[in-house]
Design a protein around this motif. Structure first.
Motif, mmCIF file in Angstrom:
data_model
loop_
_atom_site.group_PDB
_atom_site.id
_atom_site.type_symbol
_atom_site.label_atom_id
_atom_site.label_comp_id
_atom_site.label_asym_id
_atom_site.label_seq_id
_atom_site.Cartn_x
_atom_site.Cartn_y
_atom_site.Cartn_z
ATOM 1 N N HIS A 1 -4.405 3.047 -2.761
ATOM 2 C CA HIS A 1 -5.233 3.437 -1.611
ATOM 3 C C HIS A 1 -5.515 4.952 -1.599
ATOM 4 O O HIS A 1 -5.067 5.695 -0.711
ATOM 5 C CB HIS A 1 -4.597 3.004 -0.290
ATOM 6 N N VAL B 1 4.302 4.481 4.308
ATOM 7 C CA VAL B 1 3.654 5.741 4.689
ATOM 8 C C VAL B 1 4.582 6.498 5.656
ATOM 9 O O VAL B 1 5.300 5.889 6.454
ATOM 10 C CB VAL B 1 2.275 5.470 5.364
ATOM 11 N N GLU C 1 -10.271 4.444 -0.412
ATOM 12 C CA GLU C 1 -10.996 4.244 0.840
ATOM 13 C C GLU C 1 -12.455 3.914 0.540
ATOM 14 O O GLU C 1 -13.073 3.129 1.244
ATOM 15 C CB GLU C 1 -10.900 5.510 1.689
ATOM 16 N N HIS D 1 -1.182 6.097 14.158
ATOM 17 C CA HIS D 1 -2.358 5.604 13.427
ATOM 18 C C HIS D 1 -2.199 4.115 13.113
ATOM 19 O O HIS D 1 -3.096 3.312 13.373
ATOM 20 C CB HIS D 1 -2.548 6.418 12.145
ATOM 21 N N PHE D 2 -1.046 3.743 12.574
ATOM 22 C CA PHE D 2 -0.864 2.338 12.191
ATOM 23 C C PHE D 2 -0.731 1.435 13.404
ATOM 24 O O PHE D 2 -1.211 0.305 13.402
ATOM 25 C CB PHE D 2 0.307 2.181 11.219
ATOM 26 N N TYR E 1 -10.844 7.399 9.112
ATOM 27 C CA TYR E 1 -9.625 6.950 8.421
ATOM 28 C C TYR E 1 -9.224 5.557 8.930
ATOM 29 O O TYR E 1 -8.900 4.655 8.148
ATOM 30 C CB TYR E 1 -8.547 7.994 8.721
ATOM 31 N N TYR F 1 2.705 -1.125 4.497
ATOM 32 C CA TYR F 1 2.221 0.246 4.334
ATOM 33 C C TYR F 1 3.429 1.154 4.238
ATOM 34 O O TYR F 1 4.171 1.298 5.210
ATOM 35 C CB TYR F 1 1.361 0.661 5.525
ATOM 36 N N GLN G 1 2.667 9.010 10.680
ATOM 37 C CA GLN G 1 1.428 8.233 10.882
ATOM 38 C C GLN G 1 1.681 6.991 11.741
ATOM 39 O O GLN G 1 0.879 6.055 11.755
ATOM 40 C CB GLN G 1 0.833 7.848 9.529
ATOM 41 N N ASP H 1 0.876 -1.171 0.000
ATOM 42 C CA ASP H 1 0.000 0.000 0.000
ATOM 43 C C ASP H 1 0.911 1.219 0.000
ATOM 44 O O ASP H 1 1.597 1.483 0.986
ATOM 45 C CB ASP H 1 -0.870 -0.083 1.276
ATOM 46 N N ASN I 1 -4.714 11.979 -1.685
ATOM 47 C CA ASN I 1 -6.139 12.274 -1.583
ATOM 48 C C ASN I 1 -6.596 12.813 -2.922
ATOM 49 O O ASN I 1 -5.882 13.618 -3.536
ATOM 50 C CB ASN I 1 -6.382 13.313 -0.483
ATOM 51 N N GLY J 1 -1.060 6.675 -1.688
ATOM 52 C CA GLY J 1 -1.999 7.256 -0.729
ATOM 53 C C GLY J 1 -2.373 8.711 -0.925
ATOM 54 O O GLY J 1 -2.634 9.420 0.050
ATOM 55 N N GLY K 1 -7.156 8.437 -1.029
ATOM 56 C CA GLY K 1 -7.977 9.069 0.006
ATOM 57 C C GLY K 1 -9.171 9.697 -0.692
ATOM 58 O O GLY K 1 -9.069 10.790 -1.229
ATOM 59 N N ASP L 1 -9.106 1.934 6.876
ATOM 60 C CA ASP L 1 -7.886 1.118 6.812
ATOM 61 C C ASP L 1 -8.159 -0.304 7.284
ATOM 62 O O ASP L 1 -7.663 -1.274 6.696
ATOM 63 C CB ASP L 1 -6.759 1.759 7.639
HETATM 64 N N1 ARG Z 1 -4.385 9.463 2.276
HETATM 65 C C1 ARG Z 1 -3.563 9.406 3.443
HETATM 66 C C2 ARG Z 1 -3.042 10.793 3.776
HETATM 67 O O1 ARG Z 1 -3.061 11.653 2.932
HETATM 68 C C3 ARG Z 1 -2.414 8.474 3.300
HETATM 69 C C4 ARG Z 1 -2.827 7.047 3.078
HETATM 70 C C5 ARG Z 1 -1.776 6.074 3.498
HETATM 71 N N2 ARG Z 1 -2.221 4.700 3.404
HETATM 72 C C6 ARG Z 1 -3.050 4.112 4.235
HETATM 73 N N3 ARG Z 1 -3.419 2.883 4.029
HETATM 74 N N4 ARG Z 1 -3.494 4.734 5.311
HETATM 75 O O2 ARG Z 1 -2.588 10.998 4.883
#
Ligand code: ARG
Length: 573
Positions: free
Chosen positions: A158, A338, A260, A345-346, A314, A336, A342, A118, A123, A121, A160, A318
């Motif tokens: 993935h 990323v 998403e 979050h993970f 969010y 992931y 974050q 993934d 948006n 990411g 957003g 996920d």
């Molecule tokens: N769209 C998210 C952002 O702008 C990042 C996504 C990362 N991937 C995920 N599976 N959460 O922060």
């Protein structure tokens, strides 16, 4: 094929075992004193500790046995270290194995495995900016690496496309562009969209009524309101087209363009599962799951799955995406790629997934990365302090590359424009990937494009040099290594043979920088060979044939590694 250090490890492990020690002590690594030997084994120390014996004696025993092996030109023990040097015949033999290896020396897995990646990411409704660069570059290289090791990789961008940003943009659209409300919402352009998003985001921060409207719109959209769905579809189409073209410039691709919104259909099943397992709790009208344990200091906050408006979060998307991926691909791991910001979050999402039994422990991995900074060491910004669009950044590097090539004495092949494109991609990607992904780095296009130093420019220049040299050889050279005629050749051969270990480390740590380091060492060793040993001018036919073969082998390994990094080699520049 087995890497050379693996082949030697097997040999020495057998000897440890014959002498009654644990074969695990036989591990062989590249020498840290190349002036003394090519390889070393330090296992006598651990063996001595385990058996309460003297390491020097154990090492001497092993060396005595190894001395009978004609493949070494020198075997020595220095204070318990076992130092090994292969003879040239053996080096040539292994180098020929490497040339014939269909995987160019990349160690292959023995277990079929699927890794789901993934990365990306972005948006939708806003253009890619430089904050999106690292996920794309690192993700693409890791996907290539997974495939190079014989595993299956599936990548997903993935998008957003389901949260509050959608509500904000639609809220802004409804006011400013009522025409977009027509059934097709066809009047909207990508440009309008790009100006809308920052406006809407800024307004969301200062205007509480507007924010409230945006929240309601988000919730309605998520519940399938046809009017908002039509606008959302149009936004999504426009945006995806724009994203695809920017990613294509950087030679980044995805197997799946899910978002998403696609995962969202699994949210009801997710909530049911959590409810059945008594993991769901109401909190101020919202739905949350507790994930902290007594060992967490500070405690992990609960995961918010549904907010007061009934909108999904969010974290919920996920988690739903994990369910979707398990169902569609049953991957052995999901990676992931990323930003490390974050991390929390993970951590929360993974805990929740494991508690709910949606993923087994160890399946989900956050491969986090650091920030790309400007020359001042602060996060990269445009001159006026704004966030630079990715296409703008790419174009600037492309133009610098073009200007350099325009003045180059050799005419770039196939064309200046194509080569400038490859050079820009190489510069940007290598500049990023040569740092361990978890570290921050400084974006310095001039350094990245340079012909010398640890840069994409140097690596690409090396492939061009090999390719034009091979093109000048009278007929396509046959691969035939006949001898090692100088220390430069020996160094290059060994550097090529050791490269497999870099691939192994890169795989184990999911960190492409080890491949960059090794590719750079190969390019340096090639450069020393090229400057010191006549190749096309060589009169001795054996030497000439052998040196051309060394060029073929270097080309094979270097180009393979660059392709793993997502960089295309060039013909001439
Ligand atoms: N769209 C998210 C952002 O702008 C990042 C996504 C990362 N991937 C995920 N599976 N959460 O922060």
């Amino acid at each position: 094929m087995q890497s050379v250090t693996n082949q030697l490890t097997r040999l020495i492990s057998d000897i440890f075992s014959q002498l009654g020690y644990d074969p695990a002590f036989g591990s062989v690594i590249a020498s840290d004193r190349p002036d003394r030997c090519q390889f070393q084994c330090n296992g006598a120390f651990a063996a001595a500790k385990a058996a309460r014996q003297n390491p020097v004696e154990i090492a001497a025993h092993i060396v005595n046995i190894l001395r009978r092996d004609h493949r070494f030109s020198n075997v020595q023990t220095v204070g318990g270290f076992i130092n090994l040097t292969l003879n040239d015949q053996t080096i040539l033999y292994i180098a020929t194995q490497l040339y014939d290896d269909p995987y160019a020396g990349v160690p292959q897995t023995t277990q079929p495995e699927t890794i789901f990646l993934d990365y990306g990411g972005p948006n939708i409704a806003k253009p890619l900016h430089i904050g999106h660069l690292r996920a794309a570059v690192i993700g693409q290289a890791l996907k290539n690496l997974v495939r190079a090791t014989g595993r299956t990789a599936v990548s997903d961008i993935h998008l957003g496309d389901w949260g509050l940003p959608m509500g904000l943009v639609i809220a802004q659209l409804c006011e400013g562009h009522p025409a977009a409300f027509s059934d097709s919402a066809g009047h909207l352009t990508a440009q309008q969209l790009n100006t809308l998003y920052p406006l809407a985001a800024a307004r969301g921060k200062t205007d509480p009524d507007f924010l409230q409207t945006a929240r309601q719109i988000t919730a309605s959209l998520q519940m399938g309101d046809p009017k908002y769905t039509a606008i959302w579809k149009r936004i999504s189409e426009l945006s995806v087209k724009d994203l695809k073209s920017t990613y294509a410039d950087l030679c980044i691709d995805f197997d799946l363009w899910q978002g998403e919104s696609d995962a969202a259909q699994y949210i009801p099943a997710l909530l049911t599962l959590l409810r059945e397992k008594h993991l769901l709790r109401h909190s101020d009208g919202a739905l949350v799951t507790d994930v902290t344990t007594p060992f967490d200091n500070p405690p992990l906050p609960p995961v918010l799955l549904q907010n007061k408006n009934g909108g999904s979060t969010y974290a919920a998307t996920d988690l739903a995406a994990v369910m979707q991926r398990q169902k569609d691909f049953a991957p052995n791991q999901i990676w992931y790629i990323v930003d490390k910001r974050q991390h929390l979050h993970f951590q929360q999402v993974f805990r929740c997934a494991e508690k709910a039994g949606v993923a087994a422990p160890g399946v989900l991995r956050h491969l986090e990365f650091g920030t790309m900074n400007g020359r001042n060491g602060k996060p990269f910004k445009t001159r006026d302090g704004g966030v630079m669009q990715l296409s703008e950044l790419f174009n600037a590097v492309y133009h610098s590359a073009y200007d350099r090539l325009k003045n180059s004495p050799h005419s770039p092949k196939p064309s200046i424009a194509d080569t400038a494109h490859d050079l820009a991609v190489a510069a940007i990607k290598f500049g990023d990937l040569c740092n361990h992904r978890s570290k921050d780095y400084i974006f310095d296009p001039e350094k990245f494009l340079a012909k010398e130093g640890k840069s994409g420019g140097f690596l690409l220049y090396t492939t061009a040099r090999i390719n034009s040299l091979l093109a000048k050889a009278d007929k396509p050279p046959q691969f035939t290594l006949r001898g090692v005629y100088s220390q430069h050749e020996r160094d290059l051969l060994l550097t090529l043979l050791m490269d497999s270990d870099a691939c192994t480390t890169a795989w184990k740590e999911a960190a492409p920088n080890y491949i960059c380091e090794s590719a750079y060492r190969i390019a340096c060793a090639f450069s020393a060979f090229y400057h010191n040993c006549p190749i096309l001018q060589e009169q001795d036919t054996d030497k000439r044939a052998s040196r051309l073969s060394l060029c073929l082998l270097t080309k094979k390994i270097l180009e393979n590694r660059l392709r793993i990094l997502g960089i295309s080699p060039v013909e001439q520049m």
